[in-house]
Design a protein around this motif. Sequence first.
Motif, mmCIF file in Angstrom:
data_model
loop_
_atom_site.group_PDB
_atom_site.id
_atom_site.type_symbol
_atom_site.label_atom_id
_atom_site.label_comp_id
_atom_site.label_asym_id
_atom_site.label_seq_id
_atom_site.Cartn_x
_atom_site.Cartn_y
_atom_site.Cartn_z
ATOM 1 N N UNK A 5 16.820 19.539 23.175
ATOM 2 C CA UNK A 5 15.693 20.337 22.690
ATOM 3 C C UNK A 5 15.443 19.855 21.270
ATOM 4 N N UNK A 6 14.214 19.532 20.948
ATOM 5 C CA UNK A 6 13.942 18.898 19.653
ATOM 6 C C UNK A 6 14.191 19.807 18.453
ATOM 7 N N UNK A 7 14.342 21.122 18.695
ATOM 8 C CA UNK A 7 14.632 22.034 17.587
ATOM 9 C C UNK A 7 16.129 22.242 17.345
ATOM 10 N N UNK A 8 16.970 21.910 18.297
ATOM 11 C CA UNK A 8 18.408 22.154 18.132
ATOM 12 C C UNK A 8 19.022 21.436 16.919
ATOM 13 N N UNK A 9 18.585 20.208 16.580
ATOM 14 C CA UNK A 9 19.167 19.554 15.403
ATOM 15 C C UNK A 9 18.867 20.273 14.094
ATOM 16 N N UNK A 10 17.942 21.230 14.118
ATOM 17 C CA UNK A 10 17.641 21.997 12.913
ATOM 18 C C UNK A 10 18.736 23.004 12.592
ATOM 19 N N UNK A 11 19.590 23.297 13.591
ATOM 20 C CA UNK A 11 20.643 24.294 13.366
ATOM 21 C C UNK A 11 22.046 23.797 13.718
ATOM 22 N N UNK A 12 22.150 22.716 14.459
ATOM 23 C CA UNK A 12 23.458 22.203 14.858
ATOM 24 C C UNK A 12 23.719 20.851 14.203
ATOM 25 N N UNK A 13 24.906 20.688 13.645
ATOM 26 C CA UNK A 13 25.304 19.403 13.064
ATOM 27 C C UNK A 13 26.658 18.991 13.619
ATOM 28 N N UNK A 14 26.928 17.701 13.579
ATOM 29 C CA UNK A 14 28.227 17.208 14.035
ATOM 30 C C UNK A 14 29.354 17.769 13.174
ATOM 31 N N UNK A 15 29.069 17.946 11.874
ATOM 32 C CA UNK A 15 30.095 18.441 10.962
ATOM 33 C C UNK A 15 30.479 19.882 11.297
ATOM 34 N N UNK A 16 29.477 20.718 11.539
ATOM 35 C CA UNK A 16 29.771 22.137 11.792
ATOM 36 C C UNK A 16 30.411 22.352 13.160
ATOM 37 N N UNK A 17 30.091 21.486 14.108
ATOM 38 C CA UNK A 17 30.613 21.656 15.472
ATOM 39 C C UNK A 17 31.780 20.724 15.776
ATOM 40 N N UNK A 27 29.549 6.323 26.179
ATOM 41 C CA UNK A 27 29.871 7.649 26.703
ATOM 42 C C UNK A 27 29.953 7.626 28.224
ATOM 43 N N UNK A 28 30.853 8.429 28.771
ATOM 44 C CA UNK A 28 31.013 8.536 30.216
ATOM 45 C C UNK A 28 30.632 9.916 30.746
ATOM 46 N N UNK A 29 31.053 10.952 30.021
ATOM 47 C CA UNK A 29 30.698 12.332 30.375
ATOM 48 C C UNK A 29 29.887 12.921 29.231
ATOM 49 N N UNK A 30 28.679 13.377 29.553
ATOM 50 C CA UNK A 30 27.759 13.835 28.517
ATOM 51 C C UNK A 30 27.330 15.266 28.804
ATOM 52 N N UNK A 31 27.510 16.158 27.836
ATOM 53 C CA UNK A 31 27.024 17.519 27.953
ATOM 54 C C UNK A 31 25.544 17.579 27.595
ATOM 55 N N UNK A 32 24.848 18.564 28.114
ATOM 56 C CA UNK A 32 23.418 18.705 27.825
ATOM 57 C C UNK A 32 23.118 20.135 27.387
ATOM 58 N N UNK A 33 22.519 20.260 26.197
ATOM 59 C CA UNK A 33 22.013 21.539 25.720
ATOM 60 C C UNK A 33 20.489 21.468 25.698
ATOM 61 N N UNK A 34 19.833 22.523 26.147
ATOM 62 C CA UNK A 34 18.374 22.509 26.147
ATOM 63 C C UNK A 34 17.811 23.794 26.717
ATOM 64 N N UNK A 71 9.144 16.466 22.694
ATOM 65 C CA UNK A 71 9.736 17.650 23.340
ATOM 66 C C UNK A 71 10.396 17.201 24.626
ATOM 67 N N UNK A 72 11.602 17.685 24.860
ATOM 68 C CA UNK A 72 12.341 17.286 26.056
ATOM 69 C C UNK A 72 11.800 17.923 27.323
ATOM 70 N N UNK A 73 11.532 19.226 27.265
ATOM 71 C CA UNK A 73 11.107 19.947 28.467
ATOM 72 C C UNK A 73 9.852 19.355 29.085
ATOM 73 N N UNK A 74 8.953 18.861 28.258
ATOM 74 C CA UNK A 74 7.697 18.309 28.756
ATOM 75 C C UNK A 74 7.917 17.091 29.652
ATOM 76 N N UNK A 75 9.093 16.482 29.545
ATOM 77 C CA UNK A 75 9.383 15.301 30.362
ATOM 78 C C UNK A 75 9.658 15.639 31.821
ATOM 79 N N UNK A 76 9.609 16.922 32.159
ATOM 80 C CA UNK A 76 9.646 17.319 33.565
ATOM 81 C C UNK A 76 8.503 16.644 34.319
ATOM 82 N N UNK A 77 7.363 16.462 33.637
ATOM 83 C CA UNK A 77 6.174 15.869 34.275
ATOM 84 C C UNK A 77 5.846 14.507 33.661
ATOM 85 N N UNK A 78 6.877 13.809 33.170
ATOM 86 C CA UNK A 78 6.630 12.534 32.499
ATOM 87 C C UNK A 78 5.917 11.531 33.406
#
Length: 225
Positions: A192-204, A114-121, A80-87
């Motif tokens: 967010x570890x659940x986002x790949x369940x609904x987002x794909x490179x092909x669809x986006x 990559x030089x510029x990276x967007x973040x979803x979470x 989980x990504x969010x938990x890394x707040x307290x890594x």
Amino acid sequence: MKTIGICIPTIEGGVVCHQEIGREATRRGVAYPAIATHTPLFEEIGRAVQTSDFNSLAAVLSDSINRIAKAGADVAIISANTMHIVFDEIAAQSQIPILSILEVTAEYCTKHGYQRVGVLGTTPTITRRIFDAPLEKRGMTTVYLSQSDQDVVMDIIHNELIRGIFLDPSRQQLERIAKQLATQCDAIILGCTELPLVLTEESCQTKFVDTTRVLAHAALDHAHE
């Protein structure tokens, strides 16, 4: 070969991470490593995150990691990504090494130029800017959503995805947001570890950095060192 431990804060993302270790082993033609898992109480995690009680969050996750260590794990990951707040706090209390999803993701971005990276979470992941430091250390900049789009993403993650609910209108919303963010960057971190369940490179039609699978692959690498 080392035994991998997985701390699974959310079931949906944790299952993908666990599964990907095995699938990647098959792709590589290497042995499937032993894996020990523990799932802490989500109610405790959710309450700690909601109230910004990061001491309690670190305590719950550290307990989970040390249960995994007692089960025989040589190295741990937190799916989980969010938990890394307290890594850093968790790592200080851990009986075994922990691989950071932030560091392995930043390394992946570096390897791909990559030089510029967007973040979803989740909103805590975004407001705490947990990806900024590892990316900036490697010469990259981060790009984020507007507040209104971030609110949409958080609502879908919190009320649907982590609960195993996948609705087509929500997927379409996420695709719209991802496509818009993609116009400002080279690739998008699915932080967010659940986002790949609904987002794909092909669809986006954009490049994604799937942190769930990047972490799983890094754990497999470590198991075979």
